[in-house]
Design a protein around this motif. Structure first.
Motif, short mmCIF file in Angstrom:
data_model
loop_
_atom_site.label_atom_id
_atom_site.label_comp_id
_atom_site.label_asym_id
_atom_site.label_seq_id
_atom_site.Cartn_x
_atom_site.Cartn_y
_atom_site.Cartn_z
N ALA A 111 2.66 11.59 -7.47
CA ALA A 111 3.35 10.40 -6.97
C ALA A 111 3.09 10.24 -5.48
O ALA A 111 3.31 11.18 -4.71
CB ALA A 111 4.84 10.50 -7.23
N PRO A 112 2.64 9.08 -5.03
CA PRO A 112 2.48 8.86 -3.59
C PRO A 112 3.85 8.79 -2.92
O PRO A 112 4.87 8.49 -3.57
CB PRO A 112 1.77 7.51 -3.51
N LYS A 113 3.89 9.09 -1.66
CA LYS A 113 5.13 9.00 -0.91
C LYS A 113 5.63 7.56 -0.95
O LYS A 113 4.87 6.62 -0.74
CB LYS A 113 4.89 9.43 0.54
N PRO A 114 6.91 7.35 -1.27
CA PRO A 114 7.43 5.98 -1.32
C PRO A 114 7.20 5.25 0.01
O PRO A 114 7.35 5.83 1.09
CB PRO A 114 8.92 6.16 -1.60
N GLY A 115 6.84 3.99 -0.10
CA GLY A 115 6.59 3.21 1.10
C GLY A 115 6.21 1.79 0.74
O GLY A 115 6.05 1.44 -0.44
N LEU A 116 6.05 0.95 1.76
CA LEU A 116 5.73 -0.46 1.55
C LEU A 116 4.22 -0.64 1.58
O LEU A 116 3.64 -1.08 2.57
CB LEU A 116 6.41 -1.30 2.63
N TYR A 117 3.58 -0.32 0.47
CA TYR A 117 2.13 -0.41 0.38
C TYR A 117 1.71 -1.84 0.03
O TYR A 117 2.42 -2.56 -0.70
CB TYR A 117 1.61 0.55 -0.68
#
Length: 526
Positions: free
Chosen positions: A96-102
Motif C-alpha cells: 500500500a502506498p503512503k496515503p496522500g493526495l496523489y
C-alpha cells in the motif's frame, strides 16, 4: 522536634582575605506551555489562560473520484479506507502506498481510489446481509489494480481485477472509475449471497448478475451526500431522468463507443434510464446495437436496472414531496434493503426477473410496512417485469404464505437448481452429453412477466430456457475449449479474446463452468 544549632565556624588563619565568590548567574529555564516561569508573577491574562492542549496529529487524506472520472463530479478528499476488517474483508495486492493526495492517472491514486470505491460499495450491502455470508474464493477477497493491456475488468471468484487499455491515444484504466469498481464488487456480493446463480445457464440469471452490478454502482454513488445534493439539484428531485447518476461508466463507455459505436452510446456504457420493455430472451437475437435489446447479459440487464431505478424514483416521492439530499440517502438505503432481502428469498427459476420483482414487493411489508407497495408495483408493471395478472395475484399469494406461518413466499427452502444433460452436437461439439447447471422449474405460481401486446408472457420450460442461454454463449464464442481434446468444437472462435466459460471433460461428458463475469466488451484478437 527541637531545632539543632550549628557550632560557630572556625576562622581561617590566612594572611589576606580571600576574594568574595561570585554569585552563580541565574539560568532562565524555558517556559513549559501552560506554566509560569519561576520568579515571575502571574499576570491577570496568564492566570486566566488554561493550559494549552497537546497538538493533534494532522489528518491524512486521499484523493478519490466521487463518481466516474468523466461524470463531471469533482475529485474529493477523504480518509483512507480500511478494507481488511469486519465481514467481507478485501485486500489490494501489492504494498500500500503512503496515503496522500496523489494526482489521477498515477498508480498511487488508483490504489486509494479503488479502496475508497470498494469501501462505499461494500457498505451498500453489508448492513443487509447475514453475518455468516462469506466470499466464495475465501477471505479476504483479493483485488488487483495493476492489470495492463486489456480494456476490461472482471470478477472470477478468486479476485477482482482491473486493467488498462489504450483507445485512440488515450489510456483508459478501469480502476479509475468508481462505477466499474462498484459493479465488479456487486458480482462478488451477489455470488457470496447466492452462489447457486454462478453456473446457472439461464439468460435472466446472467443478466440479473449484471443488473445487480449496475444497481450497486448507482447505490454506491448515493452513499455520498455531496452526490445526492448534486443529483437533487440536477433533476429537481425527479431522479428517473438522464443524469449524472443514471449514466454508468462514462469514461469507459465513451472508449467502447469509439471502438465500436454499436456497442455503447456515446456518453456512457449503459444508462439506467431507458425505454426498454421486457421480452422473452429466447426470442431475442444474441447480439444487437445498444439502442435495441438482445439476449446478451449486459444488454438484457438494462430492463431490470431501469425497472428498479424507476421504482427508486417512486420511493423518493413517497418519502418526501420535495426531496432533499438526506431523503435520497435514506431511499438508497431502503432500496438496498429491499433488493438484498428479495435476492435471498428468490427461487432459481427460468423467469428469474419476475421472481425477484415479486420478492421485492413482498419484502416491502415486513421491512417498511408496505409504504412503497404501490410505486414498486407500478414500476415493475411498466417495465413488463410483472404482468397485470401477476401483480394481482401477489397479494393473495402473500396472504397464503402468511397464514402458513411464512413471512414471504419462497425462501431458503426453495430448490436452488439442478444439473441437466444436453445433446453436445447441438452446439457444434463432438458426440456426448453436455452437462449444465440450470433451474429446477420454469416459474412459480402466477408469477410471470408481461407480454408485449397483452397478458402474461408464456414462460418457456427449463430446457428451452437453457437452450437459449447456450445458443447465445456458443454463438458468440465465449467458451474456452482448451481443457478438452483438440478439435472438440466445430467453431472454436479462437479470435475472440475473452471467454467467460470453459468446458471440462469428465467421464466422457462435457461440463460447462463459468470462469468470470466481465465488462462485456468483446475485443477481438487482430
Amino acid at each position: 522536634m527541637k531545632n539543632l544549632k550549628r557550632p560557630p565556624a572556625k576562622k581561617s588563619p590566612a594572611k589576606t582575605a580571600a576574594p568574595l565568590a561570585k554569585k552563580p548567574a541565574l539560568v532562565k529555564s524555558k517556559a513549559v506551555p501552560g506554566t509560569i516561569p519561576a520568579g515571575q508573577k502571574p499576570s491577570p491574562q496568564s492566570a486566566a489562560k488554561p493550559p494549552a492542549k497537546p497538538s493533534t496529529p494532522a489528518v491524512v487524506l486521499i484523493a478519490a473520484w466521487e463518481d466516474d472520472p468523466e461524470s463531471g463530479l469533482k475529485l474529493a478528499h477523504r480518509s483512507p479506507a480500511t478494507l481488511t476488517l469486519g465481514s467481507l474483508p478485501l485486500q489490494l495486492r501489492g504494498e500500500a502506498p503512503k496515503p496522500g493526495l496523489y494526482p489521477p492517472g498515477t498508480d498511487n491514486f488508483r490504489y486509494w481510489n479503488v479502496a475508497d470505491a470498494l469501501r462505499r460499495a461494500r457498505e451498500v450491502w453489508r448492513p443487509h446481509l447475514p453475518e455468516t455470508v462469506h466470499w466464495q474464493g475465501g477471505a479476504p477477497l483479493e483485488v488487483d489494480v495493476a492489470g495492463t493491456d486489456d480494456l476490461n475488468a472482471y470478477y472470477d471468484r478468486k479476485s477482482l481485477s482491473f486493467f488498462l487499455g489504450e483507445v485512440k491515444g488515450r489510456l483508459i484504466h478501469t480502476a479509475e472509475s468508481p462505477d466499474i469498481v462498484a459493479h465488479e464488487l456487486g458480482h462478488a456480493v451477489l455470488d457470496a449471497l447466492r452462489p447457486d446463480l454462478w453456473d446457472a445457464a439461464l439468460d435472466e440469471v446472467a443478466a440479473f448478475h449484471e443488473s445487480f452490478g449496475d444497481i450497486t454502482a448507482l447505490l454506491t454513488a448515493l452513499q455520498l451526500e455531496s452526490v445526492c445534493e448534486h443529483v437533487i439539484k440536477e433533476t429537481g428531485g425527479l431522479i428517473y431522468q438522464n443524469s449524472t447518476l443514471s449514466r454508468i461508466a462514462v469514461q469507459y463507455g465513451k472508449a467502447v463507443h469509439d471502438l465500436n459505436s454499436g456497442s455503447a452510446p456515446p456518453d456512457c456504457l449503459r444508462n439506467a434510464v431507458n425505454s426498454l420493455f421486457y421480452r422473452e430472451p429466447m426470442h431475442l437475437p444474441p447480439m444487437a446495437p445498444h439502442s435495441e435489446l438482445s439476449s446478451d447479459p449486459h444488454s438484457f440487464s438494462r430492463v431490470f436496472t431501469a425497472g428498479f431505478f424507476e421504482a427508486m424514483a417512486g420511493m423518493l416521492k413517497v418519502h418526501a414531496a420535495e426531496p432533499t439530499a438526506r431523503d435520497l440517502l435514506s431511499v438508497a438505503k431502503d432500496a438496498a434493503a429491499l433488493l438484498a432481502k428479495a435476492v435471498r428469498t428468490a427461487a432459481l427459476s427460468a423467469a428469474f426477473y419476475s421472481e425477484v420483482a415479486a420478492q421485492v414487493i413482498w419484502a416491502d411489508a415486513p421491512l417498511f410496512g408496505g409504504k412503497y407497495d404501490e410505486v414498486l408495483r407500478s414500476a415493475f408493471v411498466r417495465r413488463g417485469l410483472l404482468s397485470l395478472e401477476a401483480v394481482r395475484s401477489l397479494r393473495a399469494e402473500a396472504n397464503r404464505a402468511l397464514n402458513a406461518g411464512k413471512p414471504t413466499p419462497g425462501g431458503d427452502e426453495m430448490p436452488r437448481g439442478r444439473d441437466m444433460m444436453m445433446r453436445a452436437t447441438a452446439y457444434g461439439l463432438g458426440e456426448g452429453a453436455l452437462v449444465v447447471r440450470t433451474a429446477s422449474f420454469s416459474r412459480r405460481g402466477m408469477i410471470a412477466p408481461a407480454a408485449p401486446d397483452a397478458g402474461s408472457t408464456p414462460v418457456p420450460g427449463v430446457e428451452q430456457a437453457t437452450q437459449s442461454f447456450l445458443e447465445t454463449l456458443f454463438r458468440r464464442g465465449r467458451v474456452d475449449f482448451s481443457l478438452c481434446k483438440p478439435g472438440l468444437s466445430s467453431v472454436p472462435h479462437t479470435h475472440v479474446k475473452r471467454k467467460t466459460h470453459y468446458l471440462v471433460e469428465q467421464n466422457g461428458q462435457y461440463h460447462l463452468r463459468r470462469r468470470c463475469f466481465d465488462e462485456g466488451f468483446e475485443d477481438l484478437i487482430a
